[in-house]
Design a protein around this motif. Structure first.
Motif, mmCIF file in Angstrom:
data_model
loop_
_atom_site.group_PDB
_atom_site.id
_atom_site.type_symbol
_atom_site.label_atom_id
_atom_site.label_comp_id
_atom_site.label_asym_id
_atom_site.label_seq_id
_atom_site.Cartn_x
_atom_site.Cartn_y
_atom_site.Cartn_z
ATOM 1 N N ILE A 1 0.731 -1.016 0.090
ATOM 2 C CA ILE A 1 0.018 0.106 0.034
ATOM 3 C C ILE A 1 1.056 1.223 -0.033
ATOM 4 O O ILE A 1 1.064 1.849 0.895
ATOM 5 N N PRO A 2 1.459 1.483 -1.171
ATOM 6 C CA PRO A 2 2.340 2.890 -1.229
ATOM 7 C C PRO A 2 1.593 4.077 -1.143
ATOM 8 O O PRO A 2 0.421 4.213 -1.492
ATOM 9 N N LEU A 3 2.018 5.019 -0.546
ATOM 10 C CA LEU A 3 1.433 6.158 -0.106
ATOM 11 C C LEU A 3 2.140 7.285 -1.104
ATOM 12 O O LEU A 3 1.684 7.960 -2.158
ATOM 13 N N ILE A 4 3.443 7.771 -0.299
ATOM 14 C CA ILE A 4 4.172 8.767 -1.211
ATOM 15 C C ILE A 4 5.532 8.085 -1.197
ATOM 16 O O ILE A 4 6.171 7.665 -0.217
ATOM 17 N N GLY A 5 6.138 8.183 -2.520
ATOM 18 C CA GLY A 5 7.324 7.518 -2.665
ATOM 19 C C GLY A 5 7.637 6.055 -2.220
ATOM 20 O O GLY A 5 6.739 5.214 -2.775
ATOM 21 N N SER A 6 8.604 5.968 -1.419
ATOM 22 C CA SER A 6 8.681 4.401 -1.202
ATOM 23 C C SER A 6 8.118 4.270 0.372
ATOM 24 O O SER A 6 8.106 3.202 0.802
ATOM 25 N N LEU B 1 19.667 3.351 -13.693
ATOM 26 C CA LEU B 1 18.387 3.845 -14.334
ATOM 27 C C LEU B 1 17.141 4.146 -13.441
ATOM 28 O O LEU B 1 16.380 4.948 -13.688
ATOM 29 N N SER B 2 17.201 3.467 -12.149
ATOM 30 C CA SER B 2 16.128 3.564 -11.341
ATOM 31 C C SER B 2 16.700 3.674 -9.836
ATOM 32 O O SER B 2 17.710 3.113 -9.619
ATOM 33 N N THR B 3 15.811 4.573 -8.872
ATOM 34 C CA THR B 3 16.233 4.594 -7.518
ATOM 35 C C THR B 3 15.703 3.402 -6.837
ATOM 36 O O THR B 3 15.969 3.311 -5.615
ATOM 37 N N ALA B 4 14.660 2.525 -7.322
ATOM 38 C CA ALA B 4 14.269 1.370 -6.758
ATOM 39 C C ALA B 4 15.131 0.562 -6.066
ATOM 40 O O ALA B 4 16.213 0.178 -6.498
ATOM 41 N N GLY C 1 11.581 -2.982 1.846
ATOM 42 C CA GLY C 1 10.135 -3.173 2.094
ATOM 43 C C GLY C 1 9.251 -3.159 0.765
ATOM 44 O O GLY C 1 7.910 -3.484 0.781
ATOM 45 N N ASP C 2 9.849 -2.499 -0.305
ATOM 46 C CA ASP C 2 8.945 -2.255 -1.520
ATOM 47 C C ASP C 2 8.831 -3.659 -2.129
ATOM 48 O O ASP C 2 9.587 -4.529 -1.844
ATOM 49 N N ARG C 3 7.833 -3.552 -3.117
ATOM 50 C CA ARG C 3 7.616 -4.688 -3.877
ATOM 51 C C ARG C 3 7.660 -4.348 -5.322
ATOM 52 O O ARG C 3 6.952 -3.243 -5.785
ATOM 53 N N TRP C 4 8.098 -5.121 -6.251
ATOM 54 C CA TRP C 4 8.042 -5.123 -7.568
ATOM 55 C C TRP C 4 7.545 -6.322 -7.988
ATOM 56 O O TRP C 4 7.929 -7.472 -7.940
ATOM 57 N N VAL D 1 1.948 -3.102 -9.504
ATOM 58 C CA VAL D 1 2.735 -3.067 -8.340
ATOM 59 C C VAL D 1 3.980 -2.860 -8.459
ATOM 60 O O VAL D 1 4.732 -3.821 -8.826
ATOM 61 N N LEU D 2 4.606 -1.559 -8.243
ATOM 62 C CA LEU D 2 5.614 -1.082 -8.562
ATOM 63 C C LEU D 2 6.200 -0.330 -7.466
ATOM 64 O O LEU D 2 5.651 0.201 -6.731
ATOM 65 N N PRO D 3 7.633 -0.334 -7.386
ATOM 66 C CA PRO D 3 8.458 0.313 -6.208
ATOM 67 C C PRO D 3 8.542 1.778 -6.674
ATOM 68 O O PRO D 3 8.223 2.063 -7.854
ATOM 69 N N ALA D 4 8.984 2.701 -5.582
ATOM 70 C CA ALA D 4 8.992 3.849 -5.981
ATOM 71 C C ALA D 4 10.559 3.797 -6.834
ATOM 72 O O ALA D 4 11.401 3.281 -6.591
ATOM 73 N N GLY D 5 10.632 4.469 -7.914
ATOM 74 C CA GLY D 5 11.451 4.550 -8.910
ATOM 75 C C GLY D 5 11.105 3.738 -10.338
ATOM 76 O O GLY D 5 12.167 4.038 -11.043
ATOM 77 N N ILE D 6 10.169 3.237 -10.278
ATOM 78 C CA ILE D 6 9.384 2.716 -11.434
ATOM 79 C C ILE D 6 8.047 3.082 -11.695
ATOM 80 O O ILE D 6 7.283 2.931 -10.564
#
Lengths: 172, 360
Positions: free
Chosen positions: A111-116, B88-91, B133-136, B317-322
């Motif tokens: 459940i992304p809100l802002i950025g990561s 290419l990406s900050t992810a 904790g991010d998911r791609w 369902v993408l991480p920040a950076g994509i």
């Protein structure tokens, strides 16, 4: 009757009125369009969380600052319906974002809100829970839309037919 | 005596009735706008519900299974990022280091008990669980381009490819009509046919087909398509079809039991002018390719209770950076996967065809 709601109450009411109506339309459009789905989900999710924060503030405000009383002449049955529908609105305003958050948790979605920055799951990743909460979110949304229509109808009737100051208490 | 505004007599006065009708008109207008927004007044609109209904109409109902890529098996393993993707990406997926993955191998199509065969497209779905904790999530196919450009074409192609109950095969005339209307599909199918399939799941290259935007530390967004390129040597699919209806999956199970299977994640960076909104069109050769790391598949699990069972491999369902590109298939896939997920999570699932057993 000349008493009005305090300024903060009126601000919260009208801000949330606009946002909730927008939210209901975004939700309806979201599930009826494959091409706009992702764009609308990206609005729906953070707006839902904003509304959860706002309704929490609003409930505290409601408990601290008591609203002006309904007109003495109003029949008891109408008063009861007015109070019951307001608490139903509060219940739904809490339930919808919480069920939405819960259903994404149960569905194993991040459940992304802002950025990561992500919201943590509030329920376990669980097939059966998701299967209950996802349809519940839809049913509660329709119920909120119907309750909103009843609320608007009642407000306009107070303003145009009863002319008893109830509508004015929320506008100025 | 003053008029009681709440009395029946007041409400039924002509002036009150006119005003009450006005209130009614306001409410009906808002309800009508809501109905229009929800698509209730346009039953022909293609939404996720209708898309998944069509899968069920074409393939029959198979409760508990994914409506597409229905036959499959879960896997677990690692992704060892080389750190090169960070350009290419900050992810966090691209930070140098190792992270767990959950995935799924499957055959395209909505039949969970279909026999493995040379005609079926193979897929690899994957969830990268990055250290922040991010998911791609991504679902890739072993074909070079996607056969259709948007949701409507996909929907129409499903109907055109539906087997005729009398012959058991699709009506060739219906497909001819579809291809005449969709020259981009005819071109894509020619490219797909021209590329030989590999002999198994383990030596196949899986391609993203869709384009996403990779955003770097300077907030520059570049279009990227990506592929999982196998370490196992490519062997073309042999002629003829083995009798074992699970021969592809059985070979994969044996392969993973033997030793971990690896792929390289290769990111292909698009140039200005390369199509980002049309997955039927390949990008020209010679694009910059970045080796982002190695995927290692360690073990397989049946999807009756494997970790992939309750995951929807939603391509957004993408991480920040994509972020999403303008490819219309992305939103359509996201919506349709969600509907398929909601339906199957509410259903009891019979055992899957593929059972790797323990110790694999």
């Amino acid at each position: 009757m000349t008493q009005t709601f305090p300024l903060l109450s009126r601000l919260l009411h009208w801000t949330m009125a606009v946002l909730i109506l927008a939210m209901l339309f975004v939700g309806a459009a979201m599930v009826s369009s494959l091409s706009d789905y992702s764009r609308l989900v990206a609005i729906h999710r953070p707006l839902g969380i904003l509304l959860l924060v706002l309704v929490a503030v609003r409930l505290i405000n409601r408990l601290l600052a008591s609203p002006p009383p309904l007109p003495v002449a109003m029949p008891p049955l109408l008063k009861f319906v007015a109070h019951a529908s307001h608490w139903l609105l509060y219940g739904l305003m809490f339930a919808l974002p919480l069920v939405g958050w819960g259903m994404l948790s149960a569905g194993g979605y991040p459940i992304p809100l802002i950025g990561s920055f992500h919201l943590p799951p509030i329920l376990p990743h669980d097939k059966a829970l998701y299967a209950i909460l996802r349809p519940a979110h839809t049913v509660l949304a329709y119920l909120l839309f119907l309750t909103f229509l009843a609320h608007l109808g009642a407000a306009l009737t107070h303003a145009l037919v009863f002319k008893d100051g109830v509508f004015r208490s929320m506008v100025k | 005596m003053p008029d009681d505004p709440y009395s029946f007599a007041h409400l039924t006065k002509a002036a009150s009735l006119v005003r009450l009708s006005g209130v009614g008109i306001v409410l009906v207008s808002i309800a009508g706008a809501f109905a229009a927004t929800a698509g209730w007044l346009s039953p022909g609109r293609l939404d996720a519900d209708r898309m998944i209904d069509r899968f069920e109409a074409v393939n029959g109902e198979h409760p508990g299974f994914r409506r597409n890529h229905a036959k499959g098996v879960c896997f677990t393993g690692w992704f060892e990022s080389s750190g090169n993707g960070a350009r290419l990406s900050t992810a966090a997926v691209f930070w140098r280091g190792r992270m767990p993955v959950i995935g799924r191998f499957a055959l395209a199509g909505g039949l969970p008990m279909m026999a493995d065969g040379p005609a079926a497209v193979r897929s690899m779905a994957l969830e990268f669980q990055s250290p922040d904790g991010d998911r791609w999530r991504t679902a890739m196919n072993d074909i070079p381009v996607f056969p259709v450009k948007d949701a409507q074409a996909f929907y129409d192609q499903l109907a055109a490819g539906k087997p005729d109950p009398r012959t058991g095969r699709p009506d060739p005339a219906a497909m001819q009509v579809f291809l005449a209307r969709h020259p981009e599909t005819a071109r894509a199918l020619a490219l797909i046919k021209a590329q030989p399939f590999s002999s198994g799941f383990g030596n196949a290259t899986y391609n993203s087909l869709n384009t996403l935007l990779f955003v770097d530390g300077a907030r520059v967004a570049r279009p990227v398509r990506w592929s999982m390129v196998p370490h196992d040597t490519f062997v073309p699919e042999p002629a003829g079809k083995p009798a074992d209806p699970n021969y592809l999956f059985d070979a994969l199970i044996a392969r993973v039991k033997d030793s971990p299977v690896q792929w390289r994640l290769v990111l292909t960076v698009g140039q200005p002018g390369d199509p980002t909104d049309d997955a039927t069109v390949p990008w020209p050769e010679g694009r910059n390719r970045i080796d982002a790391g190695v995927l290692t598949v360690m073990a397989l699990q049946d999807e009756d209770d494997g970790a992939c069972r309750d995951i929807s491999f939603d391509p957004l369902v993408l991480p920040a950076g994509i972020t999403a590109s303008d490819d219309p298939l992305l939103s359509a896939r996201s919506g349709a996967y969600s509907e398929s997920f909601t339906r199957r999570e509410g259903e009891a699932k019979p055992p899957s065809a593929v059972q790797p057993g323990t110790g694999s």
